[in-house]
Design a protein around this motif. Structure first.
Motif, PDB file in Angstrom:
ATOM      1  N   THR A   1      15.091  11.029 -20.505  1.00 47.87           N
ATOM      2  CA  THR A   1      14.914  12.391 -21.256  1.00 47.87           C
ATOM      3  C   THR A   1      13.850  13.023 -20.536  1.00 47.87           C
ATOM      4  OG1 THR A   1      13.037  11.630 -22.663  1.00 47.87           O
ATOM      5  CG2 THR A   1      15.434  11.727 -23.502  1.00 47.87           C
ATOM      6  N   VAL A   2      14.078  14.372 -20.571  1.00 47.28           N
ATOM      7  CA  VAL A   2      13.240  15.264 -19.931  1.00 47.28           C
ATOM      8  C   VAL A   2      12.945  16.563 -20.679  1.00 47.28           C
ATOM      9  CG1 VAL A   2      14.153  14.772 -17.527  1.00 47.28           C
ATOM     10  CG2 VAL A   2      15.099  16.575 -18.646  1.00 47.28           C
ATOM     11  N   VAL A   3      11.838  17.165 -20.483  1.00 44.83           N
ATOM     12  CA  VAL A   3      11.727  18.581 -21.127  1.00 44.83           C
ATOM     13  C   VAL A   3      11.675  19.639 -19.842  1.00 44.83           C
ATOM     14  CG1 VAL A   3      10.219  20.155 -22.431  1.00 44.83           C
ATOM     15  CG2 VAL A   3      10.322  17.616 -22.920  1.00 44.83           C
ATOM     16  N   VAL A   4      12.444  20.705 -20.123  1.00 46.77           N
ATOM     17  CA  VAL A   4      12.818  21.646 -19.383  1.00 46.77           C
ATOM     18  C   VAL A   4      12.033  22.986 -19.983  1.00 46.77           C
ATOM     19  CG1 VAL A   4      14.264  23.144 -17.917  1.00 46.77           C
ATOM     20  CG2 VAL A   4      15.020  20.728 -18.217  1.00 46.77           C
ATOM     21  N   HIS A   5      10.853  23.545 -19.262  1.00 46.78           N
ATOM     22  CA  HIS A   5      10.066  24.708 -19.714  1.00 46.78           C
ATOM     23  C   HIS A   5      10.845  25.820 -18.860  1.00 46.78           C
ATOM     24  CE1 HIS A   5       7.665  20.926 -20.262  1.00 46.78           C
ATOM     25  NE2 HIS A   5       7.020  21.694 -21.231  1.00 46.78           N
ATOM     26  N   LEU A   6      11.211  26.839 -19.727  1.00 47.04           N
ATOM     27  CA  LEU A   6      11.774  27.956 -19.089  1.00 47.04           C
ATOM     28  C   LEU A   6      10.827  28.913 -19.169  1.00 47.04           C
ATOM     29  CD1 LEU A   6      15.287  27.796 -20.917  1.00 47.04           C
ATOM     30  CD2 LEU A   6      14.833  27.148 -18.433  1.00 47.04           C
ATOM     31  N   LEU A   7      10.142  29.724 -18.246  1.00 50.23           N
ATOM     32  CA  LEU A   7       9.101  30.210 -18.218  1.00 50.23           C
ATOM     33  C   LEU A   7       8.986  31.783 -17.904  1.00 50.23           C
ATOM     34  CD1 LEU A   7       6.938  28.065 -15.510  1.00 50.23           C
ATOM     35  CD2 LEU A   7       7.182  27.814 -18.017  1.00 50.23           C
ATOM     36  N   ASP A   8       8.376  32.507 -18.312  1.00 51.56           N
ATOM     37  CA  ASP A   8       8.090  34.137 -18.037  1.00 51.56           C
ATOM     38  C   ASP A   8       6.857  34.094 -17.254  1.00 51.56           C
ATOM     39  OD1 ASP A   8       6.065  34.032 -20.089  1.00 51.56           O
ATOM     40  OD2 ASP A   8       7.420  35.152 -21.673  1.00 51.56           O
ATOM     41  N   ALA A   9       6.591  35.546 -17.053  1.00 50.94           N
ATOM     42  CA  ALA A   9       5.327  35.876 -16.214  1.00 50.94           C
ATOM     43  C   ALA A   9       3.999  35.500 -16.862  1.00 50.94           C
ATOM     44  CB  ALA A   9       5.517  37.348 -15.895  1.00 50.94           C
ATOM     45  N   HIS A  10       3.971  35.424 -18.274  1.00 48.48           N
ATOM     46  CA  HIS A  10       2.619  34.806 -18.905  1.00 48.48           C
ATOM     47  C   HIS A  10       2.359  33.354 -18.390  1.00 48.48           C
ATOM     48  CE1 HIS A  10       2.716  38.553 -21.328  1.00 48.48           C
ATOM     49  NE2 HIS A  10       4.164  38.441 -21.580  1.00 48.48           N
ATOM     50  N   ASP A  11       3.349  32.639 -18.052  1.00 46.74           N
ATOM     51  CA  ASP A  11       3.244  31.334 -17.814  1.00 46.74           C
ATOM     52  C   ASP A  11       3.270  30.987 -16.198  1.00 46.74           C
ATOM     53  OD1 ASP A  11       3.982  30.814 -20.411  1.00 46.74           O
ATOM     54  OD2 ASP A  11       6.334  31.074 -19.984  1.00 46.74           O
ATOM     55  N   LEU A  12       2.685  31.955 -15.589  1.00 48.02           N
ATOM     56  CA  LEU A  12       2.600  31.589 -14.053  1.00 48.02           C
ATOM     57  C   LEU A  12       1.645  30.647 -13.686  1.00 48.02           C
ATOM     58  CD1 LEU A  12       3.085  32.688 -11.213  1.00 48.02           C
ATOM     59  CD2 LEU A  12       1.275  34.372 -11.511  1.00 48.02           C
TER      60      LEU A  12
END
Length: 189
Positions: A85-96
């Motif tokens: 299993t993996v966790v994929v984090h889908l980021l936005d500019a707040h997560d730079l």
């Protein structure tokens, strides 16, 4: 239309082609093609790993499938190549900061214990990112110096949703630089 004989004409054994772009030519080509930014985490029992990727793509909504690739040169590749299993984090500019952390070689990506936790199923997950999805790895394919991983989405969390038609604050990587998509970058028909 090609026949089997003409379709393989000019190919070297084992799917090698008589000519090919150089690595520098290929990198130059894709520098101008922006990609969404994600961080992928996993833990197979030896401690958590993370890497930043721009190769995450949705494949199917039913069943919910996604793919991504990992370079064999990544310090996380050994764990990701055997993780169930993996966790994929889908980021936005707040997560730079999270994106940069996952992209920095040699960094301890889990040193700041207040920025991440574990799901009840054991996977490491960064807190307060735009969204994450826990996935079961269903297939792997070697592709050059990378491995393409197909994964089935099992569980998700959206912290900051981009509403349909809204610009949001998407984070993209383009020409070796981080960019924020927003209302200023919108092009109307």
């Amino acid at each position: 239309m090609s026949t089997p004989d003409t379709a393989t004409k000019g190919l070297e054994p084992k799917h090698g082609f008589a000519s090919s772009l150089s690595p520098d030519e290929f990198k130059s080509l894709f520098r101008g093609h922006p990609g969404g930014v994600a961080v992928i985490t996993a833990d197979t029992g030896d401690g958590p790993v993370a890497l930043t990727a721009t190769s995450v793509s949705s494949v199917s909504a039913e069943p919910p499938l996604l793919i991504f690739s990992i370079s064999a040169m990544s310090s996380a590749s050994a764990v990701l190549s055997r993780a169930e299993t993996v966790v994929v984090h889908l980021l936005d500019a707040h997560d730079l900061d999270v994106a940069k952390l996952g992209a920095t070689g040699g960094a301890d990506r889990f040193a700041q214990t207040h920025t991440w936790s574990r799901l009840v199923t054991g996977e490491p997950v960064y807190r307060d990112v735009r969204a994450w999805v826990r996935c079961a790895v269903i297939d792997r394919m070697d592709a050059g110096t990378s491995t393409v991983i197909a994964a089935h989405a099992l569980q998700s969390h959206i912290e900051r949703d981009a509403h349909p038609g809204a610009s949001g604050d998407a984070l993209v990587y383009h020409n070796r630089t981080w960019h924020r998509l927003g209302e200023h970058s919108r092009i109307d028909d």
